[in-house]
Scaffold this active site. Structure first.
Site, PDB file in Angstrom:
ATOM      1  N   HIS A 163       0.831  -1.221   0.000  1.00 45.25           N
ATOM      2  CA  HIS A 163       0.000   0.000   0.000  1.00 45.25           C
ATOM      3  C   HIS A 163       0.863   1.268   0.000  1.00 45.25           C
ATOM      4  CE1 HIS A 163      -3.321  -2.704   1.252  1.00 45.25           C
ATOM      5  NE2 HIS A 163      -2.386  -3.231   2.028  1.00 45.25           N
ATOM      6  N   SER A 284      15.491  20.718 -17.009  1.00 49.70           N
ATOM      7  CA  SER A 284      14.360  21.596 -17.290  1.00 49.70           C
ATOM      8  C   SER A 284      14.894  22.876 -17.894  1.00 49.70           C
ATOM      9  CB  SER A 284      13.615  21.884 -15.989  1.00 49.70           C
ATOM     10  OG  SER A 284      12.911  23.111 -16.088  1.00 49.70           O
TER      11      SER A 284
END
Ligand code: ARG
Length: 465
Positions: A163, A284
């Site tokens: 999970h 970037s």
């Protein structure tokens, strides 16, 4: 690609009194994509012609000139010295027309006891068989990349998650081998699919077979097919082998997407577990600090088109009546596209898997956060005779105390444990902490160091490392 070259007569135009509308030619052509099977088409034709010569439907010299010219056509295609035209529909017509241009009547004999319906199925089976063999190599390379790093990472304990919450501690190589096992099943699935792909359709002709004295056993032998499709109506009507292959590729893509996802988040500043190789990242244009995991994101992203291609094939073949229908021409692009996406993903996954570095300090610093050893303590109590449900409750309450006091289980004094359960001895500390919890493991297939060592050695042997 030319629109037409002075409108060559169609191979099938005998019964026609009207010329084909050029809009129809453009709509129905497949050569723009099935030319990718030129090598398989030529290989298939040579095998077919060799069989025709064996049974006397071609003279030996006729076969030899056909073989020579087909090989010359292959060379021309490879050298870019071959004109493709929508008017000739598909790769089969192109090769045959080029042969007839060279050999005249001898070339006109090649299509004896054959139809494009069984020809296209044969070409596609040969193409997929080659593709399966290439994928198997790529999958093995990725397995080797994971196994190859197991020795170097053997001493690193990392959290395993369920999970996306910290669950139990494991050896890093135990996780690497989890990926290797998945890839092995992908290889086995492909090998199994290969058996059904590797059957000869040729000799089924249009749908009923032929009255000519062909020998399909010979064709199968020449083309390396392990079996012969036993029903001519079935042969030209189905693409289940392609759909199965598309599923197998989808499962590979799904596996890769899970791995990509794991490594994307584990390489974030929040995790800081992994350092991805910069040569497979991008920056970037606006944020100077960025090193983005684009390749992993694209591997994850390409899963969408691969799964979509499987869906296309399922829908394409749903409700298709017997036997050949032109719809089936739509089967190739999804398969080619999935193959391109999956083979490219695998080829990049291998160097990333090999070159990514574990940030050992960051992992170790945080390893004893999150009570990864709680299950270890519970099993300690079970070994002392405490029923599992009670042991679970005892440890749960201890963890609650730990959270409240900001302490790890291993930081509790012995009295705290003994208040919780009279069965706890001093040796409990040998089972606390993530590293000890791993050492305490025993079961087959677990992260116990001797189990992991056994599996690494077995994989090395299997992969020839
Ligand atoms: N281009 C066709 C395909 O890919 C070849 C078979 C065409 N056969 C026919 N009878 N029109 O399916």
């Amino acid at each position: 690609m030319t629109e037409d070259r002075g409108k060559p007569a169609k191979a099938w135009s005998g019964v026609f009194t009207e010329a084909t509308d050029s809009r129809m030619e453009r709509f129905s052509e497949s050569v723009s994509f099935d030319k990718r099977m030129y090598e398989q088409d030529i290989r298939g034709s040579i095998g077919h012609a060799r069989m025709l010569a064996d049974v006397g439907l071609l003279q030996r010299e006729e076969f030899e000139s056909i073989e020579r010219e087909l090989n010359a056509i292959k060379d021309r295609i490879e050298q870019g010295d071959f004109e493709f035209s929508f008017a000739l529909e598909d790769i089969h017509m192109h090769v045959e027309k080029a042969l007839i241009d060279k050999l005249g009547d001898v070339g006109r004999k090649l299509h004896t006891a054959r139809s494009r319906n069984d020809q296209v199925s044969t070409d596609f089976r040969l193409w997929i068989r080659d593709a399966i063999d290439n994928l198997d190599v790529l999958l093995a390379e990725l397995q080797k990349a994971f196994v190859g790093r197991c020795d170097g990472d053997f001493d690193v304990v990392i959290p395993a998650y369920t999970h996306t919450q910290r669950a139990q501690p494991v050896l890093a190589p135990h996780v690497w081998l989890a990926y290797v096992e998945k890839l092995q099943r992908d290889r086995e699935r492909l090998a199994d699919c290969r058996k059904r792909v590797n059957a000869l359709s040729l000799g089924s002709a249009a749908c009923a077979g032929t009255s000519l004295p062909i020998d399909r056993t010979k064709t199968a032998e020449y083309l390396g097919f392990e079996s012969i499709v036993a029903n001519s109506v079935d042969a030209s009507s189905d693409r289940d082998f392609a759909t199965e292959f598309a599923y197998d590729m989808t499962q590979i893509a799904i596996h890769l997407s899970g791995w990509a996802e794991d490594w994307i988040w584990q390489s974030t500043v929040e995790f800081g577990f992994l350092k991805l190789p910069q040569s497979f990242c991008t920056g970037s244009s606006i944020m100077p600090q960025k090193v983005n995991p684009d390749v992993l994101e694209l591997i994850r992203g390409k899963t969408a088109r691969v799964a979509g291609n499987l869906q296309s094939l399922l829908m394409l073949t749903k409700g298709i009546p017997l036997a050949y229908n032109r719809d089936l021409q739509e089967d190739k692009e999804p398969v080619f596209d999935s193959y391109d996406a999956v083979s490219a993903s695998l080829a990049l996954a291998a160097p990333i898997a090999a070159q990514t570095v574990l940030n050992r300090e960051t992992i170790a610093e945080r390893l004893d956060k999150g009570y990864l050893d709680a299950t270890s303590l519970m099993e300690y109590l079970i070994r002392k005779g405490v029923p599992q449900r009670s042991a679970h409750g005892i440890v749960g309450r201890l963890v609650r105390r730990g959270i409240e006091s900001g302490k790890a289980l291993s930081e509790f004094p012995l009295e705290t444990f003994r208040e919780a359960s009279e069965f706890v001895d001093e040796n409990v500390y040998d089972y606390l902490g993530a590293v000890n919890a791993v050492k305490a493991m025993k079961s087959y297939g677990s992260t116990a160091p001797d189990q992991v060592r056994f599996q690494i050695d077995a994989w090395k042997k299997r992969l020839g490392l």
